[in-house]
Motif scaffolding. Structure first.
Motif, PDB file in Angstrom:
ATOM      1  N   LYS A   1       0.820  -1.214   0.000  1.00  0.00           N
ATOM      2  CA  LYS A   1       0.000   0.000   0.000  1.00  0.00           C
ATOM      3  C   LYS A   1       0.856   1.267   0.000  1.00  0.00           C
ATOM      4  CE  LYS A   1      -3.898  -2.001   2.574  1.00  0.00           C
ATOM      5  NZ  LYS A   1      -4.646  -1.955   3.864  1.00  0.00           N
ATOM      6  N   SER A   2       2.131   1.121   0.400  1.00  0.00           N
ATOM      7  CA  SER A   2       3.001   2.297   0.540  1.00  0.00           C
ATOM      8  C   SER A   2       3.588   2.757  -0.785  1.00  0.00           C
ATOM      9  CB  SER A   2       4.142   1.987   1.520  1.00  0.00           C
ATOM     10  OG  SER A   2       5.021   1.003   0.968  1.00  0.00           O
ATOM     11  N   SER A   3       3.370   2.008  -1.861  1.00  0.00           N
ATOM     12  CA  SER A   3       3.986   2.351  -3.146  1.00  0.00           C
ATOM     13  C   SER A   3       3.114   1.880  -4.295  1.00  0.00           C
ATOM     14  CB  SER A   3       5.374   1.701  -3.253  1.00  0.00           C
ATOM     15  OG  SER A   3       5.913   1.832  -4.557  1.00  0.00           O
ATOM     16  N   ASN A   4       3.173   2.631  -5.404  1.00  0.00           N
ATOM     17  CA  ASN A   4       2.474   2.210  -6.614  1.00  0.00           C
ATOM     18  C   ASN A   4       3.227   1.098  -7.335  1.00  0.00           C
ATOM     19  OD1 ASN A   4       0.384   4.102  -6.319  1.00  0.00           O
ATOM     20  ND2 ASN A   4       1.552   5.687  -7.342  1.00  0.00           N
ATOM     21  N   PHE A   5       4.502   0.882  -6.978  1.00  0.00           N
ATOM     22  CA  PHE A   5       5.345  -0.027  -7.741  1.00  0.00           C
ATOM     23  C   PHE A   5       5.971  -1.135  -6.896  1.00  0.00           C
ATOM     24  CE2 PHE A   5       5.482   4.212  -9.637  1.00  0.00           C
ATOM     25  CZ  PHE A   5       4.990   3.939 -10.900  1.00  0.00           C
ATOM     26  N   ALA A   6       6.392  -0.827  -5.690  1.00  0.00           N
ATOM     27  CA  ALA A   6       7.109  -1.809  -4.868  1.00  0.00           C
ATOM     28  C   ALA A   6       6.185  -2.944  -4.439  1.00  0.00           C
ATOM     29  CB  ALA A   6       7.706  -1.137  -3.641  1.00  0.00           C
ATOM     30  N   ARG A   7       6.707  -4.174  -4.526  1.00  0.00           N
ATOM     31  CA  ARG A   7       5.971  -5.352  -4.077  1.00  0.00           C
ATOM     32  C   ARG A   7       6.897  -6.204  -3.211  1.00  0.00           C
ATOM     33  NH1 ARG A   7       2.826  -2.353  -5.224  1.00  0.00           N
ATOM     34  NH2 ARG A   7       1.128  -2.431  -6.759  1.00  0.00           N
ATOM     35  N   LEU A   8       6.451  -6.489  -2.007  1.00  0.00           N
ATOM     36  CA  LEU A   8       7.296  -7.160  -1.022  1.00  0.00           C
ATOM     37  C   LEU A   8       7.648  -8.574  -1.462  1.00  0.00           C
ATOM     38  CD1 LEU A   8       8.566  -6.823   1.809  1.00  0.00           C
ATOM     39  CD2 LEU A   8       6.512  -7.913   2.740  1.00  0.00           C
ATOM     40  N   GLN A   9       8.948  -8.897  -1.353  1.00  0.00           N
ATOM     41  CA  GLN A   9       9.434 -10.238  -1.655  1.00  0.00           C
ATOM     42  C   GLN A   9       9.744 -11.032  -0.393  1.00  0.00           C
ATOM     43  OE1 GLN A   9      12.804  -8.924  -4.070  1.00  0.00           O
ATOM     44  NE2 GLN A   9      11.924 -10.009  -5.821  1.00  0.00           N
ATOM     45  N   GLY A  10      10.293 -10.339   0.617  1.00  0.00           N
ATOM     46  CA  GLY A  10      10.654 -11.050   1.832  1.00  0.00           C
ATOM     47  C   GLY A  10      11.186 -10.113   2.892  1.00  0.00           C
ATOM     48  N   VAL A  11      11.327 -10.626   4.107  1.00  0.00           N
ATOM     49  CA  VAL A  11      11.830  -9.846   5.238  1.00  0.00           C
ATOM     50  C   VAL A  11      12.866 -10.681   5.981  1.00  0.00           C
ATOM     51  CG1 VAL A  11      11.251  -8.523   7.301  1.00  0.00           C
ATOM     52  CG2 VAL A  11       9.540  -8.818   5.496  1.00  0.00           C
ATOM     53  N   GLN A  12      14.008 -10.072   6.277  1.00  0.00           N
ATOM     54  CA  GLN A  12      15.027 -10.711   7.104  1.00  0.00           C
ATOM     55  C   GLN A  12      15.203  -9.897   8.374  1.00  0.00           C
ATOM     56  OE1 GLN A  12      18.283 -10.783   4.179  1.00  0.00           O
ATOM     57  NE2 GLN A  12      18.142 -13.021   4.182  1.00  0.00           N
ATOM     58  N   CYS A  13      15.293 -10.581   9.504  1.00  0.00           N
ATOM     59  CA  CYS A  13      15.381  -9.891  10.796  1.00  0.00           C
ATOM     60  C   CYS A  13      16.583 -10.375  11.590  1.00  0.00           C
ATOM     61  CB  CYS A  13      14.117 -10.144  11.622  1.00  0.00           C
ATOM     62  SG  CYS A  13      12.594  -9.613  10.843  1.00  0.00           S
ATOM     63  N   SER A  14      17.148  -9.459  12.358  1.00  0.00           N
ATOM     64  CA  SER A  14      18.201  -9.825  13.305  1.00  0.00           C
ATOM     65  C   SER A  14      18.063  -8.946  14.542  1.00  0.00           C
ATOM     66  CB  SER A  14      19.587  -9.665  12.680  1.00  0.00           C
ATOM     67  OG  SER A  14      19.809  -8.318  12.286  1.00  0.00           O
ATOM     68  N   ILE A  15      18.441  -9.510  15.687  1.00  0.00           N
ATOM     69  CA  ILE A  15      18.292  -8.813  16.968  1.00  0.00           C
ATOM     70  C   ILE A  15      19.654  -8.487  17.545  1.00  0.00           C
ATOM     71  CG2 ILE A  15      17.533  -9.070  19.361  1.00  0.00           C
ATOM     72  CD1 ILE A  15      15.201 -10.659  18.407  1.00  0.00           C
ATOM     73  N   ALA A  16      19.784  -7.283  18.069  1.00  0.00           N
ATOM     74  CA  ALA A  16      20.969  -6.877  18.822  1.00  0.00           C
ATOM     75  C   ALA A  16      20.466  -6.198  20.095  1.00  0.00           C
ATOM     76  CB  ALA A  16      21.847  -5.940  18.012  1.00  0.00           C
ATOM     77  N   GLY A  17      20.428  -6.941  21.169  1.00  0.00           N
ATOM     78  CA  GLY A  17      19.900  -6.393  22.409  1.00  0.00           C
ATOM     79  C   GLY A  17      18.419  -6.107  22.281  1.00  0.00           C
ATOM     80  N   LYS A  18      18.043  -4.859  22.533  1.00  0.00           N
ATOM     81  CA  LYS A  18      16.642  -4.459  22.437  1.00  0.00           C
ATOM     82  C   LYS A  18      16.265  -4.017  21.024  1.00  0.00           C
ATOM     83  CE  LYS A  18      16.670  -2.676  27.203  1.00  0.00           C
ATOM     84  NZ  LYS A  18      16.431  -1.473  28.052  1.00  0.00           N
ATOM     85  N   ASN A  19      17.230  -4.001  20.121  1.00  0.00           N
ATOM     86  CA  ASN A  19      16.983  -3.512  18.767  1.00  0.00           C
ATOM     87  C   ASN A  19      16.656  -4.652  17.811  1.00  0.00           C
ATOM     88  OD1 ASN A  19      17.591  -0.913  19.627  1.00  0.00           O
ATOM     89  ND2 ASN A  19      19.731  -1.050  18.988  1.00  0.00           N
TER      90      ASN A  19
END
Length: 210
Positions: free
Chosen positions: A178-196
């Motif tokens: 919804k945030s873009s007329n063109f971008a389409r999400l492919q995937g998400v990668q996550c990593s944690i460092a402490g509280k971040n």
């Protein structure tokens, strides 16, 4: 072939009507958002003229050195550069031919960096003399990498588990797209460092290959 803007093009024209003057005043007061001017007036160049006049009054700074005429503002509407107030001229050199995948390409390069076109051209000559280059696309996408800081590492883990769960991907994709007329999400990668929690969203950009 389009002519280069003349000196007259660099002069900021005054707003052309009482209606424009009224719109400028509304933008200055914040009644009309600057980003909505193209839709409000239905003319991209007129919107730019009104926006830059409002900006000059708000900042009390002149934009006289920034060209206005000689550019097709309609071509960038909802494509790139939101809320334009003018444009800048950048010299364009050419390098090539580049022999790539069996085809020859002349490569235009917009730059103010000395020697960049010449050095690129030397590289192209080397590639050509060696028989040309072959390209392979390993992965195509654009990434955005926000970070969220939580009150605790445990809270950060909860979001990571949610984002890593394949059953939640479509929900994420629907919101992201919804945030873009063109971008389409492919995937998400996550990593944690402490509280971040560091998240890297990968998406296509609406420009197909092949």
């Amino acid at each position: 072939m389009a002519c280069a803007p003349s000196i007259a093009d660099h002069i900021i024209p005054a707003v052309s009507s009482a209606e424009d003057e009224e719109i400028v005043d509304l933008v200055v007061k914040g009644t009309i958002p600057s980003y909505a001017l193209e839709e409000q007036v239905g003319d991209c160049k007129r919107a730019v003229r009104i926006r830059r006049e409002a900006l000059q009054r708000i900042t009390r700074r002149s934009l006289q050195g920034l060209p206005l005429a000689g550019f097709g503002y309609g071509s960038i509407l909802k494509q790139c550069c939101e809320m334009p107030v003018g444009y800048v001229q950048i010299p364009v050199g050419i390098a090539g031919p580049l022999l790539l995948d069996g085809f020859e390409y002349i490569v235009p390069t917009a730059t103010t960096e000395g020697c960049i076109v010449a050095s690129t051209n030397r590289g192209f000559k080397g590639i050509y003399a060696s028989g040309g280059a072959t390209s392979t696309i390993l992965r195509d996408g654009m990434t955005r990498a926000p970070v969220v800081r939580f009150p605790s590492a445990s809270r950060a883990c909860h979001l990571k588990f949610f984002l890593d769960n394949p059953s939640n991907f479509q929900t994420l994709a629907d919101e992201f797209n919804k945030s873009s007329n063109f971008a389409r999400l492919q995937g998400v990668q996550c990593s944690i460092a402490g509280k971040n929690l560091y998240m890297r969203f990968s998406c296509t950009t609406g420009v197909p290959w092949g």
